[in-house]
Design a protein around this motif. Structure first.
Motif, PDB file in Angstrom:
ATOM      1  N   ASN A 246      30.592 -51.663  -4.986  1.00  0.00           N
ATOM      2  CA  ASN A 246      28.596 -51.347  -4.818  1.00  0.00           C
ATOM      3  C   ASN A 246      28.656 -49.558  -5.315  1.00  0.00           C
ATOM      4  O   ASN A 246      27.223 -49.587  -4.423  1.00  0.00           O
ATOM      5  N   TYR A 247      29.449 -49.019  -5.830  1.00  0.00           N
ATOM      6  CA  TYR A 247      29.432 -47.680  -5.921  1.00  0.00           C
ATOM      7  C   TYR A 247      29.588 -47.368  -7.510  1.00  0.00           C
ATOM      8  O   TYR A 247      29.008 -46.298  -8.488  1.00  0.00           O
ATOM      9  N   THR A 248      28.816 -48.524  -8.273  1.00  0.00           N
ATOM     10  CA  THR A 248      28.702 -48.320  -9.511  1.00  0.00           C
ATOM     11  C   THR A 248      27.655 -47.501  -9.799  1.00  0.00           C
ATOM     12  O   THR A 248      27.041 -47.270 -11.101  1.00  0.00           O
ATOM     13  N   ASP A 249      26.119 -48.085  -9.079  1.00  0.00           N
ATOM     14  CA  ASP A 249      25.438 -47.826  -9.752  1.00  0.00           C
ATOM     15  C   ASP A 249      24.831 -46.213  -9.236  1.00  0.00           C
ATOM     16  O   ASP A 249      25.298 -45.511  -8.094  1.00  0.00           O
ATOM     17  N   SER A 250      23.550 -46.002  -9.502  1.00  0.00           N
ATOM     18  CA  SER A 250      23.228 -44.262  -9.408  1.00  0.00           C
ATOM     19  C   SER A 250      21.919 -44.875  -7.627  1.00  0.00           C
ATOM     20  O   SER A 250      22.059 -45.690  -7.575  1.00  0.00           O
ATOM     21  N   GLU A 251      22.231 -43.397  -7.355  1.00  0.00           N
ATOM     22  CA  GLU A 251      21.572 -43.321  -6.360  1.00  0.00           C
ATOM     23  C   GLU A 251      20.168 -43.769  -6.133  1.00  0.00           C
ATOM     24  O   GLU A 251      18.863 -44.691  -5.677  1.00  0.00           O
TER      25      GLU A 251
ATOM     26  N   SER B 157      16.298 -50.365  -6.071  1.00  0.00           N
ATOM     27  CA  SER B 157      16.548 -51.959  -5.599  1.00  0.00           C
ATOM     28  C   SER B 157      15.872 -52.108  -4.336  1.00  0.00           C
ATOM     29  O   SER B 157      15.748 -53.386  -4.414  1.00  0.00           O
TER      30      SER B 157
ATOM     31  N   THR C  66      27.082 -41.494  -0.260  1.00  0.00           N
ATOM     32  CA  THR C  66      26.032 -42.184  -1.110  1.00  0.00           C
ATOM     33  C   THR C  66      24.871 -43.381  -0.165  1.00  0.00           C
ATOM     34  O   THR C  66      23.506 -42.774  -0.690  1.00  0.00           O
TER      35      THR C  66
ATOM     36  N   PHE D  75      18.860 -45.702  -8.479  1.00  0.00           N
ATOM     37  CA  PHE D  75      18.750 -46.952  -8.454  1.00  0.00           C
ATOM     38  C   PHE D  75      18.955 -48.164  -7.691  1.00  0.00           C
ATOM     39  O   PHE D  75      18.390 -48.754  -7.980  1.00  0.00           O
ATOM     40  N   LEU D  76      19.627 -47.587  -6.761  1.00  0.00           N
ATOM     41  CA  LEU D  76      19.971 -48.358  -5.009  1.00  0.00           C
ATOM     42  C   LEU D  76      18.052 -47.768  -4.947  1.00  0.00           C
ATOM     43  O   LEU D  76      18.088 -48.816  -3.679  1.00  0.00           O
TER      44      LEU D  76
ATOM     45  N   THR E  69      27.645 -48.927   0.616  1.00  0.00           N
ATOM     46  CA  THR E  69      26.801 -47.815   0.640  1.00  0.00           C
ATOM     47  C   THR E  69      25.289 -47.950   0.485  1.00  0.00           C
ATOM     48  O   THR E  69      24.630 -47.463   0.799  1.00  0.00           O
TER      49      THR E  69
ATOM     50  N   TRP F  82      23.027 -51.033   0.981  1.00  0.00           N
ATOM     51  CA  TRP F  82      22.667 -51.594   1.112  1.00  0.00           C
ATOM     52  C   TRP F  82      21.282 -52.438   1.921  1.00  0.00           C
ATOM     53  O   TRP F  82      20.309 -52.339   1.863  1.00  0.00           O
TER      54      TRP F  82
END
Length: 154
Positions: free
Chosen positions: A21-26, A32, A92, A28-29, A65, A67
């Motif tokens: 789950n490290y592909t998205d920018s902070e 989300s 992250t 973006f997280l 990360t 979530w």
């Protein structure tokens, strides 16, 4: 014991190189988490427990990360602790927590799940982690030991 330590170290190295789950920018997280409660729909029973007002502390084993930890704090206002042994993912997670302004509710611990023995929690969560250990059954037993009497394991 040496074989277990070797397996654990190989898994840890893998996730340091390729965190889950490290592909998205902070940002973006953050969006989300703000945009929808990712616990509510897929886990309605868990949502009812968290919304019921009887949970004052949550542990997420293998938080990655962050979530789940951040969603618990943001959507339910509950203190949450995330444990993971991937420092890169935790970096992250901490950043997302800070961007959400949840530092008073969220804390992270970098640790192998078998070594985490801080205290018991009313609710312990672990999603998609235990089967990555050297002994899934022992991991489940250990995680279950972190649940307060009368608490919940998810």
């Amino acid at each position: 014991m040496e074989r277990q330590a070797c397996i654990t170290e190989k898994v840890r190295q893998f996730y340091e190189e390729m965190p889950f789950n490290y592909t998205d920018s902070e940002p973006f997280l953050v969006q989300s988490i703000k945009g929808q409660n990712a616990i509510q729909t897929p886990y309605p029973d868990l949502d009812r427990v968290l919304a019921g007002g009887k949970i004052c502390g949550v542990l997420d084993v293998g938080c990655g990360t962050g979530w789940f930890v951040n969603a618990v704090a943001f959507h339910y206002g509950i203190d949450a602790v995330g444990v993971d042994f991937c420092g890169k993912a935790l970096q992250t997670a901490r950043s997302v927590t800070q961007l959400l302004g949840l530092q008073a509710l969220v804390r992270y611990v970098e640790s192998d799940l078998f070594r985490f023995r801080e205290r018991q929690f009313r609710l312990v969560n672990s999603l998609g982690v235990l089967h990555h250990t050297h002994n899934c059954q022992e991991a489940l037993r250990h995680v279950a030991s972190l649940v307060e009497p009368g608490g919940y394991l998810h």
